[in-house]
Scaffold this active site. Structure first.
Site, short mmCIF file in Angstrom:
data_model
loop_
_atom_site.label_atom_id
_atom_site.label_comp_id
_atom_site.label_asym_id
_atom_site.label_seq_id
_atom_site.Cartn_x
_atom_site.Cartn_y
_atom_site.Cartn_z
CB CYS A 160 5.07 8.05 -9.66
SG CYS A 160 4.18 8.81 -8.29
CG HIS A 219 8.50 5.70 -7.73
ND1 HIS A 219 8.80 7.03 -7.68
CD2 HIS A 219 7.23 5.57 -7.25
CE1 HIS A 219 7.75 7.68 -7.19
NE2 HIS A 219 6.80 6.82 -6.91
CG ASN A 252 6.32 9.21 -3.95
OD1 ASN A 252 6.81 9.72 -4.96
ND2 ASN A 252 5.38 8.28 -4.00
O1 UT7 Z 1 4.01 6.88 -6.11
C1 UT7 Z 1 2.97 6.02 -5.76
C2 UT7 Z 1 2.42 6.47 -4.46
N1 UT7 Z 1 1.81 5.53 -3.61
C3 UT7 Z 1 2.39 4.54 -2.89
O2 UT7 Z 1 3.46 4.09 -3.10
C4 UT7 Z 1 1.56 4.01 -1.76
C5 UT7 Z 1 1.61 2.52 -1.59
N2 UT7 Z 1 1.06 2.18 -0.29
C6 UT7 Z 1 1.79 2.32 0.85
O3 UT7 Z 1 2.93 2.70 0.81
C7 UT7 Z 1 1.12 1.91 2.14
O4 UT7 Z 1 -0.10 1.30 1.88
C8 UT7 Z 1 0.93 3.12 3.11
C9 UT7 Z 1 2.27 3.59 3.63
C10 UT7 Z 1 0.21 4.25 2.39
C11 UT7 Z 1 0.08 2.66 4.30
O5 UT7 Z 1 0.72 1.58 4.97
P1 UT7 Z 1 -0.13 0.30 5.38
O6 UT7 Z 1 0.78 -0.60 6.10
O7 UT7 Z 1 -0.80 -0.23 4.12
O8 UT7 Z 1 -1.17 0.91 6.39
P2 UT7 Z 1 -2.77 0.86 6.33
O9 UT7 Z 1 -3.29 1.78 5.30
O10 UT7 Z 1 -3.18 -0.57 6.30
O11 UT7 Z 1 -3.13 1.46 7.76
C12 UT7 Z 1 -2.78 0.79 8.98
C13 UT7 Z 1 -3.20 1.66 10.14
C14 UT7 Z 1 -4.63 2.19 10.02
O12 UT7 Z 1 -5.20 2.18 11.32
P3 UT7 Z 1 -6.22 1.03 11.74
O13 UT7 Z 1 -7.35 1.10 10.76
O14 UT7 Z 1 -5.44 -0.25 11.65
O15 UT7 Z 1 -6.59 1.43 13.13
C15 UT7 Z 1 -4.46 3.62 9.56
O16 UT7 Z 1 -5.52 4.46 9.97
O17 UT7 Z 1 -2.36 2.82 10.22
C16 UT7 Z 1 -3.18 4.01 10.28
N3 UT7 Z 1 -2.48 5.10 9.62
C17 UT7 Z 1 -1.64 5.92 10.29
N4 UT7 Z 1 -1.25 5.99 11.57
C18 UT7 Z 1 -0.35 6.94 11.92
C19 UT7 Z 1 -2.50 5.45 8.32
N5 UT7 Z 1 -1.68 6.52 8.11
C20 UT7 Z 1 -1.13 6.81 9.31
C21 UT7 Z 1 -0.22 7.80 9.72
N6 UT7 Z 1 0.15 7.83 11.03
N7 UT7 Z 1 0.34 8.71 8.87
#
Ligand code: UT7
Length: 335
Positions: free
Chosen positions: A114, A250, A280
């Site tokens: 990125c 970004h 993104n």
């Molecule tokens: O250019 C660089 C690219 N990368 C980034 O910038 C990514 C940086 N990370 C993030 O932006 C965040 O970590 C995410 C947006 C990817 C995820 O957000 P989070 O608040 O860290 O969520 P999490 O991974 O802790 O997941 C929370 C819950 C999980 O369920 P449980 O285990 O609590 O039951 C996931 O399974 O949300 C669930 N989940 C979803 N639910 C609905 C994960 N993705 C989704 C989804 N829709 N798309």
């Protein structure tokens, strides 16, 4: 007098096809509410089935030419395309751009995930300031929707496709780019991957063909480096956060952007956010955001802009530019 490189022309492109959060909720277990509240994304633009990184790069350069005229490309002697999704390993996408626009120029692709476009700008700056090149066409173009795993809701909802193009060349003081911050930590390599020829990383982690990400680890890393690298870039420019008129980060997650903005003490009206519309766009996100900010009249000559990006590698880059000093007028300015 020392030459200083600056950005003198911009262009951007996003494919016409749009996928909303509601569209995604029909093909995977997700919801508009989850995506908006966790990321800030509402929609993303998706390249056509037969549309690739080179096509979007061409369109961004065509947009630049439409705005500033053909002369903006005259004398370009280097083309750098930053991308995570090159059409092929070779020919390099940059050579396709060189040929398409009939440039007498060297051409190479730059792989730095990125932050790739900011890396490309730092290379262009070094070429210009050392006298190696007179004008460098830098492009960030990515078709990440072609490498995301559409069965993985944790990553598929985050990315969109697009391209941005910028001319880097010498400008008069006080305009131009201050020394930039460029960094990497391969210790976090396994947190964000798209496979290539190897089956595994040196650490033993298996590589998959499609994009994989440990979102929480990348989130923590992003918040940390957005803070440290922006402060370092501001310091290298001999400024303080108060001197920054516009923050162009970004476009990955509004929570990450807000954390960085708050640490810098900048008000909301001093940050550019486009990810609600585009998601993104990886290497394209900052040149696209700059083009939008310029269109919206949010950038004036003399403004100090702070740019920062992070991503796979893991890697990061940041820099301050004092906007202005370009030779070209946009079509709007000339009208
Ligand atoms: O250019 C660089 C690219 N990368 C980034 O910038 C990514 C940086 N990370 C993030 O932006 C965040 O970590 C995410 C947006 C990817 C995820 O957000 P989070 O608040 O860290 O969520 P999490 O991974 O802790 O997941 C929370 C819950 C999980 O369920 P449980 O285990 O609590 O039951 C996931 O399974 O949300 C669930 N989940 C979803 N639910 C609905 C994960 N993705 C989704 C989804 N829709 N798309």
């Amino acid at each position: 007098m020392t030459r200083r490189a600056g950005i003198t022309a911009l262009g951007a492109y996003a494919p016409a096809k749009v996928l909303t959060n509601d569209d995604l909720s029909k093909i995977m277990d997700t919801s508009d509410e989850w995506i908006r509240s966790r990321t800030g994304i509402r929609r993303r633009h998706v390249a056509g089935e037969d549309e690739y990184t080179s096509d979007m790069a061409f369109s961004a350069v065509e947009d630049l030419v439409r705005r500033y005229g053909q002369e903006a490309l005259d004398g370009t002697d280097m083309v750098i395309v930053a991308t995570d999704t090159p059409d092929a390993m070779f020919p390099q996408t940059a050579a396709l751009v060189q040929h398409r626009f009939g440039l007498q120029a060297g051409a190479f692709d730059l792989l730095a995930a990125c932050p790739g476009w900011l890396y490309a700008v730092s290379v262009a700056k070094a070429y210009i300031e050392s006298g190696q090149a007179r004008k460098v066409l830098t492009i960030g173009s990515d078709a990440l929707t072609k490498v995301v795993d559409w069965t993985d809701r944790r990553t598929a909802v985050l990315f969109g496709d697009g391209a941005g193009a910028a001319i880097v060349e010498a400008v008069e003081a006080p305009y131009g780019l201050a020394p930039m911050v460029i960094g990497a930590d391969g210790g976090g390599a396994e947190h964000l991957t798209v496979g290539g020829t190897a089956k595994r990383l040196p650490s033993g982690t298996e590589l998959k063909e499609k994009l994989t990400m440990n979102g929480r680890e990348v989130f923590k890393f992003a918040v940390r480096v957005m803070n440290t690298s922006t402060l370092e870039a501001i310091d290298k420019a001999g400024l303080t956060p108060d001197d920054i008129e516009l923050f162009v980060p970004h476009q990955a997650n509004t929570r990450i952007i807000d954390a960085a903005r708050e640490r810098l003490g900048l008000s909301e009206d001093r940050v550019v956010v486009t990810l609600d519309e585009y998601g993104n766009n990886s290497t394209a996100s900052i040149p696209m955001a700059l083009t939008h900010a310029l269109d919206d009249g949010r950038i004036q000559d003399g403004d100090r802009l702070l740019m920062v990006a992070f991503g796979g590698g893991l890697s990061w880059a940041a820099g301050v530019i004092t906007w202005g000093g370009g030779r070209y007028k946009t079509a709007k300015e000339s009208a």
